[in-house]
Every structure is written in structure tokens, then in C-alpha cells.
Design a protein around this motif. Structure first.
Motif, PDB file in Angstrom:
ATOM      1  N   VAL A  35       0.858  -1.192   0.000  1.00 46.03           N
ATOM      2  CA  VAL A  35       0.000   0.000   0.000  1.00 46.03           C
ATOM      3  C   VAL A  35       0.894   1.242   0.000  1.00 46.03           C
ATOM      4  O   VAL A  35       1.563   1.539   0.997  1.00 46.03           O
ATOM      5  CB  VAL A  35      -0.914  -0.001   1.251  1.00 46.03           C
ATOM      6  CG1 VAL A  35      -1.778   1.258   1.279  1.00 46.03           C
ATOM      7  CG2 VAL A  35      -1.778  -1.251   1.251  1.00 46.03           C
ATOM      8  N   GLY A  36       0.911   1.949  -1.127  1.00 47.61           N
ATOM      9  CA  GLY A  36       1.799   3.111  -1.264  1.00 47.61           C
ATOM     10  C   GLY A  36       2.998   2.699  -2.104  1.00 47.61           C
ATOM     11  O   GLY A  36       3.855   1.946  -1.636  1.00 47.61           O
ATOM     12  N   GLY A  38       5.630   4.462  -3.537  1.00 46.41           N
ATOM     13  CA  GLY A  38       6.576   5.564  -3.717  1.00 46.41           C
ATOM     14  C   GLY A  38       8.010   5.074  -3.762  1.00 46.41           C
ATOM     15  O   GLY A  38       8.292   3.950  -4.208  1.00 46.41           O
ATOM     16  N   VAL A  40       9.757   3.964  -1.527  1.00 41.37           N
ATOM     17  CA  VAL A  40       9.932   2.740  -0.746  1.00 41.37           C
ATOM     18  C   VAL A  40       9.060   1.610  -1.291  1.00 41.37           C
ATOM     19  O   VAL A  40       9.526   0.500  -1.537  1.00 41.37           O
ATOM     20  CB  VAL A  40       9.566   3.022   0.736  1.00 41.37           C
ATOM     21  CG1 VAL A  40       9.390   1.723   1.500  1.00 41.37           C
ATOM     22  CG2 VAL A  40      10.620   3.889   1.384  1.00 41.37           C
ATOM     23  N   GLY A  41       7.782   1.915  -1.470  1.00 43.95           N
ATOM     24  CA  GLY A  41       6.819   0.863  -1.777  1.00 43.95           C
ATOM     25  C   GLY A  41       7.054   0.185  -3.117  1.00 43.95           C
ATOM     26  O   GLY A  41       6.929  -1.042  -3.216  1.00 43.95           O
ATOM     27  N   ASP A  59      -1.811   1.902  -5.105  1.00 45.89           N
ATOM     28  CA  ASP A  59      -1.580   3.311  -4.769  1.00 45.89           C
ATOM     29  C   ASP A  59      -2.872   4.075  -5.045  1.00 45.89           C
ATOM     30  O   ASP A  59      -3.567   3.793  -6.026  1.00 45.89           O
ATOM     31  CB  ASP A  59      -0.428   3.896  -5.607  1.00 45.89           C
ATOM     32  CG  ASP A  59       0.193   5.125  -4.951  1.00 45.89           C
ATOM     33  OD1 ASP A  59       1.349   5.045  -4.491  1.00 45.89           O
ATOM     34  OD2 ASP A  59      -0.503   6.174  -4.878  1.00 45.89           O
ATOM     35  N   THR A 113       5.206   9.698   5.845  1.00 46.51           N
ATOM     36  CA  THR A 113       4.998  10.221   7.200  1.00 46.51           C
ATOM     37  C   THR A 113       5.790  11.521   7.327  1.00 46.51           C
ATOM     38  O   THR A 113       6.867  11.544   7.938  1.00 46.51           O
ATOM     39  CB  THR A 113       5.446   9.185   8.257  1.00 46.51           C
ATOM     40  OG1 THR A 113       6.696   8.617   7.847  1.00 46.51           O
ATOM     41  CG2 THR A 113       4.420   8.085   8.444  1.00 46.51           C
ATOM     42  N   SER A 147       6.126   2.273   7.336  1.00 45.31           N
ATOM     43  CA  SER A 147       6.429   3.709   7.341  1.00 45.31           C
ATOM     44  C   SER A 147       7.143   4.054   8.647  1.00 45.31           C
ATOM     45  O   SER A 147       6.812   3.506   9.700  1.00 45.31           O
ATOM     46  CB  SER A 147       5.133   4.527   7.296  1.00 45.31           C
ATOM     47  OG  SER A 147       4.403   4.262   6.130  1.00 45.31           O
ATOM     48  N   GLU A 180      11.254   0.332   6.773  1.00 45.08           N
ATOM     49  CA  GLU A 180      12.050   0.209   5.558  1.00 45.08           C
ATOM     50  C   GLU A 180      13.402   0.877   5.794  1.00 45.08           C
ATOM     51  O   GLU A 180      13.487   1.876   6.495  1.00 45.08           O
ATOM     52  CB  GLU A 180      11.338   0.938   4.426  1.00 45.08           C
ATOM     53  CG  GLU A 180      11.105   0.189   3.177  1.00 45.08           C
ATOM     54  CD  GLU A 180      12.084  -0.869   2.759  1.00 45.08           C
ATOM     55  OE1 GLU A 180      13.306  -0.620   2.856  1.00 45.08           O
ATOM     56  OE2 GLU A 180      11.647  -1.938   2.316  1.00 45.08           O
ATOM     57  N   PRO A 184      17.298   5.103  -1.598  1.00 39.95           N
ATOM     58  CA  PRO A 184      17.099   5.314  -3.039  1.00 39.95           C
ATOM     59  C   PRO A 184      18.335   5.939  -3.693  1.00 39.95           C
ATOM     60  O   PRO A 184      18.976   6.810  -3.118  1.00 39.95           O
ATOM     61  CB  PRO A 184      15.917   6.290  -3.086  1.00 39.95           C
ATOM     62  CG  PRO A 184      15.185   6.081  -1.806  1.00 39.95           C
ATOM     63  CD  PRO A 184      16.244   5.751  -0.803  1.00 39.95           C
ATOM     64  N   ARG A 359      12.067  16.539  -2.265  1.00 36.55           N
ATOM     65  CA  ARG A 359      11.385  16.808  -1.000  1.00 36.55           C
ATOM     66  C   ARG A 359      12.354  17.337   0.050  1.00 36.55           C
ATOM     67  O   ARG A 359      13.382  16.740   0.317  1.00 36.55           O
ATOM     68  CB  ARG A 359      10.716  15.526  -0.480  1.00 36.55           C
ATOM     69  CG  ARG A 359       9.541  15.106  -1.330  1.00 36.55           C
ATOM     70  CD  ARG A 359       8.943  13.818  -0.831  1.00 36.55           C
ATOM     71  NE  ARG A 359       9.874  12.705  -0.942  1.00 36.55           N
ATOM     72  CZ  ARG A 359       9.563  11.467  -0.623  1.00 36.55           C
ATOM     73  NH1 ARG A 359       8.370  11.175  -0.171  1.00 36.55           N
ATOM     74  NH2 ARG A 359      10.436  10.505  -0.759  1.00 36.55           N
TER      75      ARG A 359
HETATM   76  N1  LIG Z   1      12.313   7.672   0.686  1.00 40.83           N
HETATM   77  C1  LIG Z   1      13.224   7.100   1.483  1.00 40.83           C
HETATM   78  O1  LIG Z   1      14.433   7.200   1.270  1.00 40.83           O
HETATM   79  C2  LIG Z   1      12.793   6.286   2.680  1.00 40.83           C
HETATM   80  C3  LIG Z   1      13.693   5.363   3.234  1.00 40.83           C
HETATM   81  C4  LIG Z   1      13.287   4.602   4.309  1.00 40.83           C
HETATM   82  C5  LIG Z   1      12.012   4.801   4.850  1.00 40.83           C
HETATM   83  N2  LIG Z   1      11.177   5.731   4.316  1.00 40.83           N
HETATM   84  C6  LIG Z   1       9.825   5.870   4.897  1.00 40.83           C
HETATM   85  O2  LIG Z   1       8.915   5.161   4.062  1.00 40.83           O
HETATM   86  C7  LIG Z   1       7.636   5.791   4.062  1.00 40.83           C
HETATM   87  C8  LIG Z   1       7.203   6.074   2.631  1.00 40.83           C
HETATM   88  O3  LIG Z   1       8.094   7.013   2.057  1.00 40.83           O
HETATM   89  P1  LIG Z   1       8.270   7.202   0.499  1.00 40.83           P
HETATM   90  O4  LIG Z   1       9.539   7.981   0.335  1.00 40.83           O
HETATM   91  O5  LIG Z   1       8.140   5.897  -0.219  1.00 40.83           O
HETATM   92  O6  LIG Z   1       7.010   8.114   0.138  1.00 40.83           O
HETATM   93  P2  LIG Z   1       6.555   8.579  -1.313  1.00 40.83           P
HETATM   94  O7  LIG Z   1       5.971   9.928  -1.155  1.00 40.83           O
HETATM   95  O8  LIG Z   1       7.662   8.373  -2.296  1.00 40.83           O
HETATM   96  O9  LIG Z   1       5.402   7.556  -1.734  1.00 40.83           O
HETATM   97  C9  LIG Z   1       4.287   7.296  -1.013  1.00 40.83           C
HETATM   98  C10 LIG Z   1       3.185   6.783  -1.931  1.00 40.83           C
HETATM   99  O10 LIG Z   1       2.075   6.451  -1.084  1.00 40.83           O
HETATM  100  C11 LIG Z   1       0.895   6.778  -1.778  1.00 40.83           C
HETATM  101  N3  LIG Z   1      -0.204   6.858  -0.816  1.00 40.83           N
HETATM  102  C12 LIG Z   1      -0.491   7.834   0.068  1.00 40.83           C
HETATM  103  N4  LIG Z   1      -1.584   7.505   0.794  1.00 40.83           N
HETATM  104  C13 LIG Z   1      -1.971   6.288   0.359  1.00 40.83           C
HETATM  105  C14 LIG Z   1      -3.032   5.417   0.717  1.00 40.83           C
HETATM  106  N5  LIG Z   1      -3.896   5.720   1.676  1.00 40.83           N
HETATM  107  N6  LIG Z   1      -3.145   4.250   0.058  1.00 40.83           N
HETATM  108  C15 LIG Z   1      -2.285   3.914  -0.924  1.00 40.83           C
HETATM  109  N7  LIG Z   1      -1.262   4.709  -1.312  1.00 40.83           N
HETATM  110  C16 LIG Z   1      -1.114   5.872  -0.666  1.00 40.83           C
HETATM  111  C17 LIG Z   1       1.220   8.067  -2.485  1.00 40.83           C
HETATM  112  O11 LIG Z   1       0.349   8.303  -3.565  1.00 40.83           O
HETATM  113  C18 LIG Z   1       2.666   7.819  -2.925  1.00 40.83           C
HETATM  114  O12 LIG Z   1       2.747   7.287  -4.232  1.00 40.83           O
HETATM  115  C19 LIG Z   1       7.790   7.042   4.934  1.00 40.83           C
HETATM  116  O13 LIG Z   1       7.390   6.730   6.230  1.00 40.83           O
HETATM  117  C20 LIG Z   1       9.291   7.295   4.912  1.00 40.83           C
HETATM  118  O14 LIG Z   1       9.723   7.964   6.076  1.00 40.83           O
HETATM  119  C21 LIG Z   1      11.520   6.465   3.223  1.00 40.83           C
END
Ligand SMILES: NC(=O)c1ccc[n+]([C@@H]2O[C@H](COP(=O)([O-])OP(=O)(O)OC[C@H]3O[C@@H](n4cnc5c(N)ncnc54)[C@H](O)[C@@H]3O)[C@@H](O)[C@H]2O)c1
Length: 445
Positions: A35-36, A38, A40-41, A59, A113, A147, A180, A184, A359
Motif C-alpha cells: 500500500v503506497g 513511492g 519505498v513501496g 496506490d 509520514t 512507514s 524500511e 534510493p 522533498r
Molecule cells: N524515501 C526514502 O528514502 C525512505 C527510506 C526509508 C524509509 N522511508 C519511509 O517510508 C515511508 C514512505 O516514504 P516514500 O519515500 O516511499 O514516500 P513517497 O511519497 O515516495 O510515496 C508514497 C506513496 O504512497 C501513496 N499513498 C499515500 N496515501 C496512500 C493510501 N492511503 N493508500 C495507498 N497509497 C497511498 C502516495 O500516492 C505515494 O505514491 C515514509 O514513512 C518514509 O519515512 C523512506
């Protein structure tokens, strides 16, 4: 803390525990739903798929689904290959339909988050995602939050609402937290080789979550309970924040004492124990270092638990982009010039090398502050065509760094293949990366 609205329990949806068939996992169409999708997902979904599991990749953003489908997502080459293969396989379903969550044996939540403008955790996305997951939960599932979040979040947003619905964690549903740790843009360490830490609502939850993670991850470290797993991630990222703040402070100290800070850090890093290399820079960005420690500070504030060192580190980090602007002003002032009317070119604007992620990038605040001070600003970045600054200003990338005719160049993001050959001998350069070499009129931050 409870952030979800209470819902009426729906026990009619539940099978009694004894009625769960032995091979209940075989009843599901998918092994795992992500779910999500991005930063990470998506790589996580692709890792599970590459390991041979059936993946439901979900997503809520139609735009994001289009980007993924058209293979334009910002991914490492290995993940691009995986995406190409996944999109051809019926065992990988890309969807925005949340009702399909009930068809997956495990549901993994990885939504953003962030913090708000007051540095308070903005929980609306994670609360919304967890609410959806709980609403569609069915007996036999494993629900795993990944998250980064505060300690107690998995209990507040998953365990308690599931109990309200009549589920019994560890018996007819399993709940776990495993943050996670993906980095990236970094292909030096394969995603699948990064060990995962997991804690569960019960021992049975932990076991089930470990099994899921071992589908693709090389190793799993179990901790006892959800809170320890949540806190582990907060320690990891707070550790980085504090050490970056220390490296920045050492950079300022070394400049005052006229010693090259990177030489000192490289030398200290030859010690085989007790030292870890952190580099100074123009500030921090992304969704981890500028945000995660605030999840901890926020919940400590409610309990009146002081954390002065973390607080100060976060302040130093937040102040760093302004330091870049002050330094730019000083360098020009030494030459009898000012920021007003000077053309300043920022080289690299993403928050870290080799990704397109803007970001919280310090470059955005730097560009805005320079413009506020009267400078004419421009940027170049092979990953970015345009940026919207915090003030709302839109800036488009310069076609040619050389033709921009900068009075001052600020090196911000050291992308791997960044070409600096256009820098002439007379070009004034401020190196906020602390990594530039071979540039003649170079000033360090
Ligand atoms: N980016 C990093 O380097 C990284 C590394 C480790 C951990 N994290 C953590 O992982 C988590 C996600 O970060 P990210 O960078 O992947 O975020 P992101 O913004 O890249 O992606 C998040 C995705 O979630 C989707 N989304 C939002 N609400 C949703 C819902 N209710 N149902 C389904 N999809 C939904 C959004 O449309 C988006 O595509 C955060 O808690 C972040 O702190 C991030």
C-alpha cells in the motif's frame, strides 16, 4: 494516543479461529499487497515479485499508477528491469482499488509520514491508509506497517482498531512493524541485502512477519514487541541527524582554524572502530532525516521528557541552508560585491545525489533566500526540469550552465555524472558539497 475514530465492531465478518483452515494462506489471490508505491513501496513490491511472490501493488494516486505503468518512475537500473518484467506478469497487479486488499495474505503499508510546517508529525496519510487496511482486513491476514513513525503508532492505527472490529491479534490476524531501510539512488548495497528489523504484536505475529520478510530479504532481526521495532528506526535516523550536525559543526570549526575538514574526516575514518564517516553539507532533505527525529521529539514533548541533544542537532540541520546563503553573501562581500544583482547558479538541486527527489531539499530554501536577497537565481540538475520554491516561485532549469554567466556558482548536489568541465578558471565557486576538486577559485562552505 488514539487517532482513529471508533468504529462499530463487525464480528459477523470474522471466522472463529478454529474455522481458519490449515492452509488459509492458499485462499488468497496474492501473497502480499503493498500500500503506497513511492520511493519505498515500489522497489519493495518489485523485490517481492522478483522473489516469486504474487503481488498486489496499490496506490491511491492515479498519476503515480500512470507513472509506474509507463515505466517513468525514478528507479535504479536493477529495479527498472524488475518493473519491466513485473508489468508483463499476471502475478503482479497494479491497482488503485482498495477493496482488493482482502485478496492478499499480507498487507504492507508504506505511505509517507512527513511533518507539517510546525515540524509536527502529519499523520493523516498513515492514519488514512491504516483505516482502509483495517476496514478491508480479513481473517488470516498479516498487516505490517513499514512507514517510519512514532512509538505506539502500530498499536494505535492497526492493533486497537482491529480489536474493535473483533479480531484477536496473534490468533485470527497478525500485526507487525518493520521499518524500511532502503536508500534510493544507492546501488552500492542491494535492497534485498539490507537486513530487516521486525517486531510483532505477539510472538506469532513476529514469526509470521519474519516469514514474509524472508521471502526477499537476506536476513531478519527480530526484536520483542512493536515499540522496540518502531524505536529502532527512530534511533537509526536520529543517529544520522546528530552526526550530520556534528560534521557540519566540525566543518565550521575547521574553516575557522584553516584546516581542510574533509582531510580530517578521511583521516579519522582510517580508524577501524569507534568512528563512522559523516560528511558536512548544505543541509538535509528527503523524508527521513529532516522529519523522523521530530516524530520522537513530538511524543517526548507530550511526556515532558527532554532530549536536548537531538533538539539542538535538528535546529542546526534546519539552519544549514541559511548558512549557505550567509556564506555566499560573505564571499561576495570580500570582493566588494553583494547578493543584490549577482547571478547565482546552483548546481544540483535534489536532496541527495543520483535521485530526482526534491522533498525538503536544502536547495529550494537556498534559491528562495538568495532571490529574497536580490540575487538573480538559476539552477542546473540532470534529474530536474523545474522546481517550485517554498515561496511559490517557479524556476526552470538553465539549458546551459556556462551560458548562464554566473557571478557565483554554488555546488549543492554531487550527482555521480555531474559535468563541471564548464567551470572556467575565473569562476567563483562555493562548494557546499565539500567534495569538489580541481576547481581554481573554490571557497568551502
Ligand atoms: N524515501 C526514502 O528514502 C525512505 C527510506 C526509508 C524509509 N522511508 C519511509 O517510508 C515511508 C514512505 O516514504 P516514500 O519515500 O516511499 O514516500 P513517497 O511519497 O515516495 O510515496 C508514497 C506513496 O504512497 C501513496 N499513498 C499515500 N496515501 C496512500 C493510501 N492511503 N493508500 C495507498 N497509497 C497511498 C502516495 O500516492 C505515494 O505514491 C515514509 O514513512 C518514509 O519515512 C523512506
Amino acid at each position: 494516543m488514539t487517532t482513529l475514530d471508533p468504529r462499530p465492531p463487525a464480528p459477523s465478518l470474522l471466522l472463529p479461529e478454529a474455522a481458519l483452515p490449515e492452509d488459509s494462506l492458499g485462499l488468497f489471490d496474492y501473497d502480499v499487497a503493498i500500500v503506497g508505491l513511492g520511493y519505498v513501496g515500489l522497489p519493495t513490491a518489485l523485490a517481492y515479485h522478483a522473489a516469486g511472490t504474487r503481488v498486489l501493488a496499490l496506490d491511491v494516486s492515479a498519476a503515480r499508477l500512470r507513472t509506474i505503468r509507463s515505466q517513468n518512475a525514478d528507479l535504479l537500473p536493477n529495479d527498472r528491469e524488475r518493473l519491466r518484467a513485473a508489468l508483463r506478469d499476471p502475478g503482479f497487479a497494479l491497482t488503485g482499488d482498495v477493496s482488493r486488499l482482502s485478496s492478499a495474505a499480507a498487507v504492507v503499508v508504506c505511505v509517507p509520514t512527513p511533518v507539517d510546517a510546525h515540524l509536527v508529525p502529519d499523520l493523516h496519510l498513515i492514519a488514512g491508509a491504516c483505516r482502509t487496511v483495517v476496514e478491508h482486513a480479513v481473517p488470516g491476514q498479516l498487516l505490517m506497517l513499514t512507514s517510519t513513525t512514532y512509538v505506539g503508532c502500530t498499536k494505535d492505527l492497526l492493533v486497537d482498531p482491529l480489536i474493535e472490529r473483533g479480531f484477536v491479534p496473534g490468533e485470527n490476524i497478525h500485526v507487525a512493524f518493520s521499518a524500511e531501510r532502503i536508500d534510493p539512488g544507492n546501488d552500492a548495497v542491494a535492497h534485498d541485502d539490507v537486513p530487516r528489523v521486525v517486531g510483532g504484536a505477539t510472538d506469532a505475529c513476529e514469526e509470521r512477519a519474519e516469514e514474509l520478510l524472508l521471502q526477499y530479504a537476506a536476513s531478519v532481526h527480530r526484536v520483542h514487541g512493536l515499540g522496540a521495532a518502531e524505536m529502532t528506526k527512530l534511533l537509526e535516523n536520529t543517529f544520522r541527524a546528530v552526526n550530520i550536525a556534528l560534521a557540519n559543526e566540525f566543518a565550521d570549526i575547521c574553516r575557522a582554524l584553516d584546516i581542510p575538514v574533509t582531510d580530517v574526516i578521511d583521516a579519522a575514518a582510517t580508524k577501524p572502530y569507534g568512528f563512522m564517516r559523516f560528511l558536512p553539507g548544505p543541509g538535509v532533505g528527503g523524508h527521513c532525516i529532516p522529519c523522523d527525529p521530530h516524530y520522537l521529539l513530538w511524543q517526548l514533548k507530550a511526556r515532558r521528557v527532554p532530549a536536548p541533544m537531538i533538539t539542538q542537532a535538528m535546529e542546526e540541520i534546519a539552519h544549514r541552508p541559511r548558512r549557505v546563503v550567509d556564506r555566499a553573501r560573505d564571499i561576495l562581500s570580500d570582493l566588494g560585491r553583494g547578493l543584490g544583482g549577482t547571478r547565482v547558479l546552483v548546481v544540483g538541486v535534489t536532496y541527495k545525489p543520483d535521485v530526482a527527489d526534491l522533498r525538503e531539499s536544502p536547495a529550494l530554501e537556498i534559491l528562495d533566500s538568495l532571490a529574497d536577497a536580490g540575487a538573480t537565481v538559476g539552477f542546473v540538475d540532470p534529474f530536474v526540469d523545474a522546481v517550485r520554491l517554498p515561496s511559490g516561485r517557479m524556476l526552470h532549469a538553465e539549458r546551459s550552465a556556462e551560458a548562464y554567466g554566473a557571478g557565483l556558482v554554488i555546488l549543492h548536489t554531487p550527482h555521480r555524472d555531474l559535468d563541471l568541465s564548464w567551470l572556467g578558471d575565473d569562476q567563483l565557486v562555493l562548494d557546499a558539497t565539500y567534495r569538489a576538486t580541481g576547481v581554481s577559485r573554490l571557497a568551502v562552505l
